[in-house]
Design a protein around this motif. Structure first.
Motif, PDB file in Angstrom:
ATOM      1  N   HIS B 110       0.834  -1.209   0.000  1.00 19.84           N
ATOM      2  CA  HIS B 110       0.000   0.000   0.000  1.00 19.84           C
ATOM      3  C   HIS B 110       0.868   1.259   0.000  1.00 19.84           C
ATOM      4  CE1 HIS B 110      -3.782  -2.081   0.581  1.00 19.84           C
ATOM      5  NE2 HIS B 110      -3.224  -2.806   1.519  1.00 19.84           N
ATOM      6  N   THR B 111       0.312   2.342  -0.517  1.00 24.52           N
ATOM      7  CA  THR B 111       0.993   3.633  -0.414  1.00 24.52           C
ATOM      8  C   THR B 111       0.760   4.198   0.988  1.00 24.52           C
ATOM      9  OG1 THR B 111      -0.888   4.990  -1.079  1.00 24.52           O
ATOM     10  CG2 THR B 111       0.497   4.093  -2.859  1.00 24.52           C
ATOM     11  N   ARG B 112       1.519   5.251   1.305  1.00 25.13           N
ATOM     12  CA  ARG B 112       1.351   5.872   2.621  1.00 25.13           C
ATOM     13  C   ARG B 112      -0.074   6.404   2.801  1.00 25.13           C
ATOM     14  NH1 ARG B 112       4.815   8.229   6.874  1.00 25.13           N
ATOM     15  NH2 ARG B 112       3.715   9.983   7.801  1.00 25.13           N
ATOM     16  N   ASP B 113      -0.610   7.074   1.798  1.00 25.05           N
ATOM     17  CA  ASP B 113      -1.960   7.624   1.957  1.00 25.05           C
ATOM     18  C   ASP B 113      -3.013   6.527   2.074  1.00 25.05           C
ATOM     19  OD1 ASP B 113      -0.958  10.167   2.000  1.00 25.05           O
ATOM     20  OD2 ASP B 113      -1.941  10.843   0.164  1.00 25.05           O
ATOM     21  N   ASP B 114      -2.820   5.399   1.378  1.00 28.54           N
ATOM     22  CA  ASP B 114      -3.722   4.251   1.566  1.00 28.54           C
ATOM     23  C   ASP B 114      -3.752   3.851   3.038  1.00 28.54           C
ATOM     24  OD1 ASP B 114      -4.152   3.997  -1.160  1.00 28.54           O
ATOM     25  OD2 ASP B 114      -2.690   2.379  -1.426  1.00 28.54           O
ATOM     26  N   ARG B 138       0.872  13.808   9.263  1.00 30.92           N
ATOM     27  CA  ARG B 138       1.494  15.000   8.675  1.00 30.92           C
ATOM     28  C   ARG B 138       2.591  15.626   9.551  1.00 30.92           C
ATOM     29  NH1 ARG B 138      -0.111  19.053   4.269  1.00 30.92           N
ATOM     30  NH2 ARG B 138       1.353  20.703   4.712  1.00 30.92           N
ATOM     31  N   PRO B 151      -7.966  10.631  -0.232  1.00 30.81           N
ATOM     32  CA  PRO B 151      -7.638  11.924  -0.832  1.00 30.81           C
ATOM     33  C   PRO B 151      -8.643  13.027  -0.499  1.00 30.81           C
ATOM     34  CG  PRO B 151      -8.763  10.582  -2.454  1.00 30.81           C
ATOM     35  CD  PRO B 151      -8.695   9.759  -1.180  1.00 30.81           C
TER      36      PRO B 151
END
Lengths: 276, 276
Positions: B110-114, B138, B151
């Protein structure tokens, strides 16, 4: 010498990109992917005037653009071991570091994203880059999913940290490439981004970068030779856009016999030196 | 014991918030402002099973939610010096650390935002928080401008770093407050955010937090007394939402005679321990 504010900004090397031009520099930019590097650019902003790069003269246009927008006069000292003009994002780093440093020194009262936008706009207006600033603000292995500056930009990162190696044979002219017809570059860059989004790993980022470099004709013959040598030695490397530069995963370049700069993925984006 | 992946997640204290509920936990969340703290939560994920908090039993529901979503079984060890259930975002930190750690340990891709989204969703579904996870991902002094997870979320930060002090007198029940009528809270929280966006500074964040706490009736009498003592001693403090907790700028609490935990703004969001 008056007290200054120092900002540390990671170097950034782009593996592939697409170009998105609009009438507004805040929505103009690139999509693509790149790596933030632990090799960094240190930007010190002091009361005074003039720029220096590694203790000598030299002027980065985007730095002047940032100071003009903030309506301040400052002395900006830039120190880096990264080579200039070879695709490591030194001008973007200088612009972003100047924005963050001057905002703090002069109490301008901007938010971080305001400052990222302002630095991105200065870099686009100077014609020296389209995507480094937003990536350098974020840190890590960055996918630039939507172009431009905050709040328009959309980024995500691949949560992998790996050692990297760099090998640089000199510069390419960013403005010359970006002023040419970028249609083919953009088609190939978007294919590469689609591929990476389906498998968001560092290994695929490098593979997509190699395909992009050869499809677009941006791959320089001497760079191609180095990448082939790394592959033959069992490693993975790609061309750093836009320079005569090779970046390799882990120890791929040194294992192929090249004298390299050792670095790594910098997980952390631009930060104040005092926030260690 | 099998090798593990350790993630360091800053504690987070909210100064004011508004509640935004939708049918989808990924778009449900809060707007508002809060501070990431150098006092952190260390989350280690190993092959195995079971949770521990500071070496003893204990279960954080959002951690189970994250593991279920990733479809993995893991042992999760949580260590922190922050008090639990007092508004320092320990459950959000545990969820986010578990997501990042398990993704790396099990190569989930997975990506970080996922992973931020997945942790946010688990926290919302557990009813233990609405905005800590995205803020803790953040770092810094975070304004949550649009609610939910990436997102959908939109955040910005105030680029100020200052020493902070904490004083905790015990817990408030987050679920009980959030299950009540939040209309008045949301109106006051949105006013506070508008005020902070006009003057994005730490000083204004604290002032807006004080107004929010008294307007909404969330201000506990014993917390009010401490804040008044800090003000009388020339400092600035606010209530940490949602706990019987006071956070002060600089050394405001110790100057008013309280025995405090010294901390500071943590500029850096959640990170792997090995990325020092």
């Amino acid at each position: 010498m008056s007290e200054g504010v120092t900002v540390v900004v990671p170097g950034h090397v782009t593996l592939f990109f697409s170009v998105h031009e609009t009438d507004d520099p805040a929505t103009t930019g690139s999509r693509g992917a790149g790596l933030n590097l632990t090799e960094s650019v240190q930007v010190t902003v002091r009361r005074g005037s003039g720029q220096s790069i590694n203790g000598t003269g030299g002027t980065i246009a985007a730095v002047e653009g940032v100071l003009d927008t903030l309506d301040v006069t400052a002395a900006v000292e830039i120190h880096t071991e990264l080579p200039l003009g070879t695709g490591f994002g030194v001008s973007g780093a200088a612009a972003l570091g100047t924005a963050l440093g001057a905002n703090r020194l002069f109490d301008c009262g901007h938010t971080r994203d305001d400052l990222v936008r302002l630095a991105h706009v200065a870099e686009v207006e100077a014609g020296t880059g389209l995507g480094d600033v937003v990536a350098q603000a974020r840190g890590g292995v960055v996918m630039r999913l939507e172009p431009g500056a905050p709040p328009h930009a959309r980024l995500d990162t691949i949560p992998e940290s790996r050692p990297l190696e760099l090998y640089s044979m000199g510069d390419l002219s960013t403005p010359a490439v970006l002023e040419g017809d970028t249609t083919a570059i953009t088609r190939s860059g978007e294919d590469a981004l689609d591929r990476l989004r389906r498998d968001p790993t560092l290994a695929t980022a490098f593979a997509a970068g190699r395909t992009f470099a050869s499809e677009t004709g941006l791959l320089e013959p001497e760079v191609a030779t180095v990448i082939e040598d790394v592959t033959a030695a069992g490693g993975s490397a790609a061309m750093g856009m836009l320079g005569r530069t090779v970046v390799a995963l882990d120890h791929g370049l040194s294992r192929a016999g090249y004298a390299v700069t050792a670095t790594a993925v910098a997980d952390r984006g631009a930060r104040f030196a005092e926030d260690a």
